[in-house]
Write an enzyme that holds these catalytic residues in place. Structure first.
Site, PDB file in Angstrom:
ATOM      1  N   HIS A   1     -14.012  52.920  97.574  1.00  0.00           N
ATOM      2  CA  HIS A   1     -13.686  54.077  98.606  1.00  0.00           C
ATOM      3  C   HIS A   1     -12.190  54.205  98.678  1.00  0.00           C
ATOM      4  CE1 HIS A   1     -17.906  54.356  99.813  1.00  0.00           C
ATOM      5  NE2 HIS A   1     -17.923  52.998 100.161  1.00  0.00           N
TER       6      HIS A   1
ATOM      7  N   SER B   1      12.860  62.876  87.236  1.00  0.00           N
ATOM      8  CA  SER B   1      12.692  64.277  87.758  1.00  0.00           C
ATOM      9  C   SER B   1      14.014  64.932  87.460  1.00  0.00           C
ATOM     10  CB  SER B   1      12.437  64.324  89.068  1.00  0.00           C
ATOM     11  OG  SER B   1      13.060  65.309  89.657  1.00  0.00           O
TER      12      SER B   1
ATOM     13  N   LYS C   1      13.470  59.402  91.153  1.00  0.00           N
ATOM     14  CA  LYS C   1      12.117  59.290  90.567  1.00  0.00           C
ATOM     15  C   LYS C   1      11.866  58.500  89.333  1.00  0.00           C
ATOM     16  CE  LYS C   1       8.950  61.228  92.048  1.00  0.00           C
ATOM     17  NZ  LYS C   1       8.356  62.310  92.004  1.00  0.00           N
TER      18      LYS C   1
ATOM     19  N   GLU D   1      -0.584  59.955  83.661  1.00  0.00           N
ATOM     20  CA  GLU D   1      -1.109  61.285  84.434  1.00  0.00           C
ATOM     21  C   GLU D   1      -1.389  62.127  82.893  1.00  0.00           C
ATOM     22  OE1 GLU D   1       1.457  62.264  87.835  1.00  0.00           O
ATOM     23  OE2 GLU D   1       2.661  61.944  86.303  1.00  0.00           O
TER      24      GLU D   1
END
Ligand code: ARG
Length: 461
Positions: free
Chosen positions: A156, A277, A283, A290
């Site tokens: 979970h 970024s 970043k 992804e």
């Protein structure tokens, strides 16, 4: 000129011609189409359609076409041919005239395309299996590198029980192994040659289909021509296999995205596979992961597009089938690329073992051990589970780990608790207790790693 021009007195509308053409997709089948054509030329000799000399000339010219065009797709694409079959036929006839025309005796593009697609799937499957083995191999080296490194295990997405990084790697090796076996299973099922099926009802020439199948490397032949030219089950099978494997890769990506996140942060990805970024200078994003996670959708799309394409089609061949290649190629290309990218990720990651251990210590991952300890002292598991839960609550209240509570406090919850509890609550004890096949103990992990290493050694030969 179209292969079927005789019956027509008007030429095709240019827009329809473009709409109808499939060369821009099926040019990729050049190798397979030539392979099946060479095999076909050989069996045509046995039924006296071709002399041995004619067959040799056809074979030589087909190889010449392959060599000239295999790596020259621009030339193929600019030819304006309807599809790869027409392209090869046009060139062949251009080169050797009437003899080339004889090759098309008794064969239809319907059995030709079904054969080419099966050959293509077999070739691609070999490449995919190799890629899977390579990925398993990188997982194995990482598992060895971090053999005893403890990380938190989750259910979970809440800390559950400690595991090791090698154990996590082994889980993905298992998934990939099932993927590999699924590929082999698909190949086994599709390994029947449809060539000789003609348009729908078999060819009228007394072709030895078994010999023909052998020439192309198939195990045997399909049994019903009507089914043979209509069957695209193998495309669904391979796309399902690709989808399942992509699902595995998306979960692998998600795990690493989470482990690499600012909050968890025990996995570091090297600069070479991360990006920044355009606005926020601080970043460093795990785009590669992804993208693997995201590209999974394209493979599912291919599977469902093919399902939808085939649903309710009447027997046998329908031009709808022409679309199948788009989905097949897309699905398998994405899969192959993502297997390659996953390998790159693993090669360029580092585990922060200190931080992973600290995180594994948090979250009361040893509460099960406490309950099991009580069971060993004669308490039933349901009661020990309850007692352990109460002790967790007390630890949270005191903002301490379980093992930081003193014996007096622990005894208040259950008088059978003795000093020996503390050795059971260490992370190492949590792992070592699970010395059962498939468990996380050092011994079991070593057995599992040796087993994988041995398998890879044999298969990679
Ligand atoms: N380009 C076609 C395909 O991909 C080849 C088969 C054409 N057969 C036909 N009867 N028109 O399916």
């Amino acid at each position: 000129m179209a292969l079927w021009g005789g019956r027509f007195s008007e030429s095709s509308d240019i827009k329809f011609k473009q709409f109808n053409n499939s060369l821009y997709i099926d040019y990729r089948l050049i190798k397979e189409d030539i392979q099946s054509s060479i095999a076909w030329s050989k069996v045509l000799c046995n039924v006296n359609i071709l002399t041995n000399e004619e067959q040799k000339l056809i074979e030589k010219t087909l190889y010449w076409i392959l060599e000239k065009y295999l790596n020259n797709s621009e030339k193929v694409l600019s030819s304006g041919a309807e599809d790869i079959h027409s392209f090869i036929e046009n060139i062949l006839i251009d080169k050797i005239g009437n003899i080339g025309k004889k090759l098309y005796t008794g064969r239809s593009r319907n059995d030709q395309i079904a054969t080419d697609l099966k050959l293509w799937c077999k070739n691609k499957s070999k490449i995919i299996c190799k890629k899977i083995l390579q990925l398993q191999s990188i997982f194995l080296s990482q598992a060895r590198l971090y053999q005893d490194s403890i990380i938190p295990g989750y259910t979970h997405l809440q800390k559950a029980q400690p595991i090791t990084f090698s154990y996590w790697c082994l889980a993905y090796i298992e998934m990939l192994e099932r993927d590999r076996l699924r590929v082999l299973d698909v190949v086994k099922r599709l390994d029947y040659s449809p060539l000789g099926s003609g348009s729908i009802s078999g060819t009228s020439w007394n072709i030895n289909r078994k010999k023909l199948a052998e020439l192309m490397g198939f195990t045997s032949v399909t049994k019903n021509a009507l089914d043979s030219v209509s069957d695209r089950d193998f495309i669904l099978d391979i796309l399902f296999t690709a989808s399942t494997s992509m699902m595995h890769l998306s979960r692998f990506s998600e795990d690493l995205i989470f482990y690499n996140s600012g909050e968890v942060n025990f996995i570091e990805l090297s600069d070479s596979i991360t990006s920044g970024s355009s606005l926020m200078p601080q970043k460093k994003n795990p785009d590669i992961l992804e993208l693997i996670r995201g590209k999974c959708s394209g493979v599912y799309g291919s599977l469902f597009s093919t399902f939808t394409l085939l649903k309710g089609l009447p027997l046998s061949y329908n031009k709808d089938f022409q679309e199948d290649k788009k989905y097949l190629f897309q699905g398998l290309d994405i899969w192959e690329e993502c297997l390659r990218m996953s390998k790159l990720v693993l090669k360029n990651m580092r585990l922060d073992t200190e931080r992973a251990r600290v995180l594994a210590e948090e979250g009361y991952g040893n509460a099960t051990e406490l309950a099991d300890y009580l069971v060993r002292k004669g308490i039933s598991f349901r009661d020990s589970h309850h007692i352990s839960g109460k002790i967790v609550l007390e630890s949270i209240r005191q903002n301490k780990f379980l093992e930081e509570l003193d014996l007096v406090t622990l005894k208040k919850f259950c008088p059978v608790i003795k000093k020996d509890i503390y050795q059971d609550l260490t992370l190492e004890a949590c792992l070592e207790k699970r010395n059962i096949v498939g468990g996380v103990s050092k011994k079991q992990i070593k057995i599992a790693l040796d087993c994988v290493a041995q398998r890879l050694l044999i298969l990679e030969k």
